[in-house]
Design an enzyme around this catalytic site. Sequence first.
Site, PDB file in Angstrom:
ATOM      1  N   GLU A  25       0.828  -1.208   0.000  1.00  0.00           N
ATOM      2  CA  GLU A  25       0.000   0.000   0.000  1.00  0.00           C
ATOM      3  C   GLU A  25       0.863   1.260   0.000  1.00  0.00           C
ATOM      4  O   GLU A  25       2.073   1.194   0.236  1.00  0.00           O
ATOM      5  CB  GLU A  25      -0.911   0.002   1.228  1.00  0.00           C
ATOM      6  CG  GLU A  25      -0.153   0.060   2.544  1.00  0.00           C
ATOM      7  CD  GLU A  25      -1.000   0.599   3.674  1.00  0.00           C
ATOM      8  OE1 GLU A  25      -1.266   1.814   3.643  1.00  0.00           O
ATOM      9  OE2 GLU A  25      -1.357  -0.173   4.579  1.00  0.00           O
ATOM     10  N   VAL A 106      -5.610  -0.074   3.114  1.00  0.00           N
ATOM     11  CA  VAL A 106      -5.735  -1.531   2.990  1.00  0.00           C
ATOM     12  C   VAL A 106      -6.882  -1.894   2.055  1.00  0.00           C
ATOM     13  O   VAL A 106      -6.725  -2.707   1.137  1.00  0.00           O
ATOM     14  CB  VAL A 106      -5.921  -2.181   4.377  1.00  0.00           C
ATOM     15  CG1 VAL A 106      -6.301  -3.655   4.237  1.00  0.00           C
ATOM     16  CG2 VAL A 106      -4.644  -2.055   5.206  1.00  0.00           C
ATOM     17  N   SER A 140     -13.728   0.414  10.265  1.00  0.00           N
ATOM     18  CA  SER A 140     -12.940   0.577   9.048  1.00  0.00           C
ATOM     19  C   SER A 140     -13.507  -0.234   7.883  1.00  0.00           C
ATOM     20  O   SER A 140     -13.958  -1.375   8.048  1.00  0.00           O
ATOM     21  CB  SER A 140     -11.495   0.141   9.308  1.00  0.00           C
ATOM     22  OG  SER A 140     -10.757   0.107   8.107  1.00  0.00           O
ATOM     23  N   ALA A 141     -13.404   0.355   6.694  1.00  0.00           N
ATOM     24  CA  ALA A 141     -13.789  -0.343   5.469  1.00  0.00           C
ATOM     25  C   ALA A 141     -12.856  -1.508   5.169  1.00  0.00           C
ATOM     26  O   ALA A 141     -13.191  -2.371   4.345  1.00  0.00           O
ATOM     27  CB  ALA A 141     -13.798   0.624   4.291  1.00  0.00           C
ATOM     28  N   LYS A 159      -4.390  -2.215  14.089  1.00  0.00           N
ATOM     29  CA  LYS A 159      -3.658  -1.168  14.795  1.00  0.00           C
ATOM     30  C   LYS A 159      -4.071  -1.145  16.269  1.00  0.00           C
ATOM     31  O   LYS A 159      -5.253  -1.270  16.594  1.00  0.00           O
ATOM     32  CB  LYS A 159      -3.896   0.183  14.134  1.00  0.00           C
ATOM     33  CG  LYS A 159      -3.320   0.263  12.711  1.00  0.00           C
ATOM     34  CD  LYS A 159      -3.544   1.617  12.098  1.00  0.00           C
ATOM     35  CE  LYS A 159      -2.901   1.696  10.708  1.00  0.00           C
ATOM     36  NZ  LYS A 159      -3.604   0.861   9.712  1.00  0.00           N
TER      37      LYS A 159
END
Length: 319
Positions: A25, A106, A140-141, A159
């Site tokens: 990424e 991500v 989060s997506a 995280k």
Amino acid sequence: MNLPLDISSGVAAAREEGKPIVALETAIVSHGLPYPDNVETVLASEEEIKRIGALAASIAVIEGRIRVGLDTVELERMATSKNVVKLSRSDISLALAGRWTGSTTVSATMICSRLAGIQVFATGGIGGVHRGAEISFDVSADLIELANSPVVVVASGAKAILDIPKTLEFLETLGVPAIAFGQNYFPGFWSKSSGYRAPYRFDSPADIANSFRLRRDLGIRGGILVANPVPAENALPLTEINQWIDRALQDLDARQIRGKSVTPFLLERIAELSDGRSLKANKDLIKSNASLAAQIAINLNQTNVASPASAFRSRRNSA
């Protein structure tokens, strides 16, 4: 498909020759690490992937085109430009339509990897369920994309600033296996353990690769998460990390920071509170994840498929 997709000559040649490829990424470059640590870490990861026998492909959107396989000059521009948008599942199509330049998180990297035919992706840590999500609904997506794109994602867990139990539970709900590599506990990003047992443990890249093949052959949608613990030499104690996170979260609330700016702010603040120790651990785990991802990619690329039973030599963890 009539998509604005540009694959570098090196990546295209590797695909044509059937060589293993690992995606990387670029949100790490634009928003995750300070300059020049960001570029140095990605280049070191690319070298590690090459050393093991695979090819690295850093991914970004540049002026409305998906670019798979960035060169050093392009990485430098992503690292130093002030106009790079952090792209996720929700806005990557907007970036293409608007001809933006953006780094891939991500979820966006998984989408681009799928389009480019890349099956393995290495990152630092995935996004997940944020602390206080029962009020904010901040999820989060990355988790949604793990349930949709057939990619092996190698990370040091989620995280540490996130709610780990809720993240693991949500992955279970989505049908995404969260596999700890070489240990029973789910990694804590900067620490080797989050304090929570992982649902599954695998001890070899070959078994991880075979389990992914079987998932694909069974017609099960989506990818898998491989949680690789940070190398011991730069791992940080969980108790210290939690103290820094609590302080950083207080600062976050005081400044009323929201949305995509949350994670970059917290990572930067924790680096300050830890006197740079979290940054060292972050760089170390990214390179370690690239190494494991390359090994998995090589095993996925082998024509001799292991017996189905071998994928289940590793056991399901029990509480």
